[in-house]
Design an enzyme around this catalytic site. Structure first.
Site, PDB file in Angstrom:
ATOM      1  N   LYS A  64       0.808  -1.223   0.000  1.00 63.92           N
ATOM      2  CA  LYS A  64       0.000   0.000   0.000  1.00 63.92           C
ATOM      3  C   LYS A  64       0.843   1.277   0.000  1.00 63.92           C
ATOM      4  O   LYS A  64       0.377   2.333  -0.436  1.00 63.92           O
ATOM      5  CB  LYS A  64      -0.933   0.016   1.221  1.00 63.92           C
ATOM      6  N   ASP A  66      -9.778   3.161   2.648  1.00 65.85           N
ATOM      7  CA  ASP A  66      -9.873   2.406   3.909  1.00 65.85           C
ATOM      8  C   ASP A  66     -10.600   3.203   4.997  1.00 65.85           C
ATOM      9  O   ASP A  66     -11.389   2.650   5.766  1.00 65.85           O
ATOM     10  CB  ASP A  66      -8.476   2.018   4.412  1.00 65.85           C
TER      11      ASP A  66
HETATM   12  P1  NAP Z   1      -0.573  -5.328   8.942  1.00 63.93           P
HETATM   13  O1  NAP Z   1      -0.377  -4.018   8.312  1.00 63.93           O
HETATM   14  O2  NAP Z   1       0.299  -6.480   8.581  1.00 63.93           O
HETATM   15  O3  NAP Z   1      -0.526  -5.137  10.549  1.00 63.93           O
HETATM   16  C1  NAP Z   1      -0.745  -6.210  11.413  1.00 63.93           C
HETATM   17  C2  NAP Z   1      -0.725  -5.724  12.854  1.00 63.93           C
HETATM   18  O4  NAP Z   1      -1.129  -6.795  13.719  1.00 63.93           O
HETATM   19  C3  NAP Z   1       0.657  -5.294  13.321  1.00 63.93           C
HETATM   20  O5  NAP Z   1       0.521  -4.228  14.221  1.00 63.93           O
HETATM   21  C4  NAP Z   1       1.185  -6.555  14.028  1.00 63.93           C
HETATM   22  O6  NAP Z   1       2.113  -6.286  15.035  1.00 63.93           O
HETATM   23  C5  NAP Z   1      -0.091  -7.064  14.669  1.00 63.93           C
HETATM   24  N1  NAP Z   1      -0.031  -8.501  14.910  1.00 63.93           N
HETATM   25  C6  NAP Z   1       0.081  -9.492  13.980  1.00 63.93           C
HETATM   26  N2  NAP Z   1       0.097 -10.692  14.571  1.00 63.93           N
HETATM   27  C7  NAP Z   1       0.014 -10.472  15.914  1.00 63.93           C
HETATM   28  C8  NAP Z   1      -0.007 -11.317  17.048  1.00 63.93           C
HETATM   29  N3  NAP Z   1       0.044 -12.661  16.944  1.00 63.93           N
HETATM   30  N4  NAP Z   1      -0.107 -10.745  18.275  1.00 63.93           N
HETATM   31  C9  NAP Z   1      -0.172  -9.400  18.399  1.00 63.93           C
HETATM   32  N5  NAP Z   1      -0.149  -8.547  17.352  1.00 63.93           N
HETATM   33  C10 NAP Z   1      -0.067  -9.077  16.119  1.00 63.93           C
HETATM   34  O7  NAP Z   1      -2.059  -5.882   8.668  1.00 63.93           O
HETATM   35  P2  NAP Z   1      -3.418  -5.021   8.497  1.00 63.93           P
HETATM   36  O8  NAP Z   1      -3.637  -4.730   7.076  1.00 63.93           O
HETATM   37  O9  NAP Z   1      -3.410  -3.911   9.482  1.00 63.93           O
HETATM   38  O10 NAP Z   1      -4.490  -6.136   8.908  1.00 63.93           O
HETATM   39  C11 NAP Z   1      -4.765  -6.491  10.237  1.00 63.93           C
HETATM   40  C12 NAP Z   1      -6.079  -7.254  10.302  1.00 63.93           C
HETATM   41  O11 NAP Z   1      -7.114  -6.405   9.868  1.00 63.93           O
HETATM   42  C13 NAP Z   1      -6.149  -8.487   9.403  1.00 63.93           C
HETATM   43  O12 NAP Z   1      -6.848  -9.492  10.079  1.00 63.93           O
HETATM   44  C14 NAP Z   1      -6.948  -8.027   8.211  1.00 63.93           C
HETATM   45  O13 NAP Z   1      -7.685  -9.067   7.606  1.00 63.93           O
HETATM   46  C15 NAP Z   1      -7.890  -7.030   8.860  1.00 63.93           C
HETATM   47  N6  NAP Z   1      -8.335  -5.974   7.938  1.00 63.93           N
HETATM   48  C16 NAP Z   1      -9.663  -5.797   7.803  1.00 63.93           C
HETATM   49  C17 NAP Z   1     -10.116  -4.820   6.953  1.00 63.93           C
HETATM   50  C18 NAP Z   1     -11.588  -4.646   6.770  1.00 63.93           C
HETATM   51  O14 NAP Z   1     -11.971  -4.025   5.774  1.00 63.93           O
HETATM   52  N7  NAP Z   1     -12.407  -5.084   7.674  1.00 63.93           N
HETATM   53  C19 NAP Z   1      -9.216  -3.999   6.266  1.00 63.93           C
HETATM   54  C20 NAP Z   1      -7.845  -4.195   6.456  1.00 63.93           C
HETATM   55  C21 NAP Z   1      -7.420  -5.206   7.301  1.00 63.93           C
HETATM   56  P3  NAP Z   1       3.690  -6.121  14.707  1.00 63.93           P
HETATM   57  O15 NAP Z   1       3.867  -4.704  14.256  1.00 63.93           O
HETATM   58  O16 NAP Z   1       4.342  -6.432  16.001  1.00 63.93           O
HETATM   59  O17 NAP Z   1       4.002  -7.129  13.629  1.00 63.93           O
END
Ligand code: NAP
Length: 296
Positions: A76, A112
């Site tokens: 992104k 978003d």
């Molecule tokens: P991202 O940019 O990869 O960020 C992931 C975040 O989650 C980071 O802060 C990471 O921490 C943390 N994390 C990952 N695994 C973890 C664990 N086991 N314990 C604690 N923290 C953890 O991903 P993202 O795009 O933000 O997506 C995050 C979630 O949101 C996903 O499940 C995705 O499907 C969902 N999402 C939903 C929508 C929607 O439209 N509803 C849109 C976007 C995303 P670190 O920095 O320490 O790695």
């Protein structure tokens, strides 16, 4: 499916999602449903793209004359350097999830935040002067925090496994914001949760913890939830995560990530087509698939 308007003898205009991985994405389902509903001769696919190929892929999409495309993790931010222009949403967020091909010019947008906005607007939830805790500091957290600051939340505590990333995010928003919101970053652990959650009105899980297939996981123990909490989990698969189950059992208001997903997709559709997105149909298609058990 690949010739969505059967009576058309012209090839459909292509739209797609690029990212890695995209196998689990519901965007093709949602966007194709919308094109079908409005009888538009357009088709939406999804491609797993290796980082080393990203620049070539963007040039290829331009060469193919696609109508537009979505971008998801991990590109992104990186995608911005290959685009011709950015609209205000993308400039402010420093991230792009939607690209429009305007006569060969690729313009980046970020929808978003519109997904988050749609989620809160639909439920008439007012967050002004409230206190929030956000778990996670990735792309989803960034969209949620942007929205909360815009709505003048009083305070946001960002808890992240990697505390440096939470601090970076706060730095980004401190430079950006003109409002009064106080931002704090801490390492995500039981101590910080115990400290932050009782003092918060809104709790947001913006991590993948609890997402399929790890549906029994939650970062927050049940005893921390209270009836005065509103708990928003950005995950949509499953529709009710363990976190939301626990919060609901303690009488909190719970919100899943479905409207965020559909809201951002609908906003992309509007950018590409200029038409009102068939929101209900898009959402129904997603829910039907999730309820059937979407396991890819
Ligand atoms: P991202 O940019 O990869 O960020 C992931 C975040 O989650 C980071 O802060 C990471 O921490 C943390 N994390 C990952 N695994 C973890 C664990 N086991 N314990 C604690 N923290 C953890 O991903 P993202 O795009 O933000 O997506 C995050 C979630 O949101 C996903 O499940 C995705 O499907 C969902 N999402 C939903 C929508 C929607 O439209 N509803 C849109 C976007 C995303 P670190 O920095 O320490 O790695």
């Amino acid at each position: 499916m690949f010739w969505p308007v059967e009576q058309s003898n012209r090839p459909p205009t292509l739209y797609c999602l690029i990212g890695l991985p995209v196998n689990h994405s519901l965007s093709p389902l949602m966007q194709n449903e919308a094109f079908k509903e409005l009888k538009m001769n357009r088709v939406y696919l999804a491609f797993n793209i290796e980082r080393i190929m990203l620049r070539k892929v963007v040039e290829g999409l331009r060469g193919l004359g696609v109508g537009g495309f979505n971008v998801t993790i991990p590109y992104k931010e990186e995608i911005m350097r290959y685009l011709d222009d950015l609209d205000e949403s993308a400039q402010q967020m420093k991230a792009v999830n939607t690209v429009l091909n305007r006569n060969g010019e690729l313009i980046g947008f970020n929808t978003d935040v519109e997904g988050v906005e749609a989620t809160f607007r639909k439920r008439k939830i007012k967050v002004k002067n409230k206190r929030a805790v956000v778990l996670g500091a990735g792309g989803a957290a960034k969209a949620v925090i942007y929205f909360l600051i815009k709505e003048n939340v009083e305070k946001i505590i960002v808890l992240n496994r990697t505390v440096e990333r939470a601090k970076e995010l706060i730095k980004f928003f401190n430079k950006l914001k003109g409002g009064e919101t106080v931002l704090e970053a801490e390492k995500l652990n039981m101590n910080s949760l115990k400290k932050a959650i009782p003092k918060s009105d809104l709790i947001v899980n913006a991590t993948p913890v609890g997402m399929y297939p790890n549906t029994e996981e939650s970062l927050i123990p049940k005893n921390l939830f209270q009836p005065y909490h509103t708990v928003f989990d950005v995950i949509y698969n499953p529709l009710k995560t363990k976190t939301l189950h626990l919060a609901e059992e303690k009488g909190a208001e719970v919100i899943n990530g479905l409207d965020m997903l559909v809201g951002q997709g609908a906003a992309s559709f509007k950018i590409w087509t200029g038409k009102k997105p068939p929101l209900k149909k898009m959402k129904e298609a997603v829910v039907k698939t999730l309820e059937k058990g979407f396991e890819r």
